[in-house]
Design a protein around this motif. Structure first.
Motif: not given
Length: 98
Positions: A4-9, A63-64, A71-74, A89-90
């Motif tokens: 997992e990564v957030d949008s900043y990453e 992303f969604c 997350k569920r799909l991953c 964070d999509g």
């Protein structure tokens, strides 16, 4: 197991690499705005026939809108042997980070 990564990453990763970015929202929502270079493959398409869209040897950033569906799909795709990264964070997080 998926990462997992957030949008900043994600923004940092995108500066350094060309990535496989997939927007799993429906086509109508996708047409209203998405992350640059994202390919639209709606969630149900990937659930039913991931082999039509993904290769096991590549890494996909998914992303969604807010990160819940991706997350569920991953989780599902990683159990099927695909290398996937959830953007936690999509699209909304991405928009907020700009």
């Amino acid at each position: 197991m998926y990462q997992e990564v957030d949008s900043y990453e994600l923004l940092d990763i995108m500066k350094e690499n060309k990535i496989n970015l997939i927007d799993i929202r429906d086509s109508y929502v996708y047409s209203k705005g998405t992350i640059e270079y994202a390919r639209n493959i709606p969630l149900n398409y990937l659930l039913i026939n991931p082999n039509d869209y993904l290769e096991n040897s590549k890494i996909y950033y998914i992303f969604c809108n807010y990160g819940n569906n991706s997350k569920r799909l991953c989780d599902i795709l990683s159990k099927r042997g695909y290398q996937v990264v959830n953007i936690v964070d999509g699209y909304q997080g991405y928009k907020d980070s700009m």
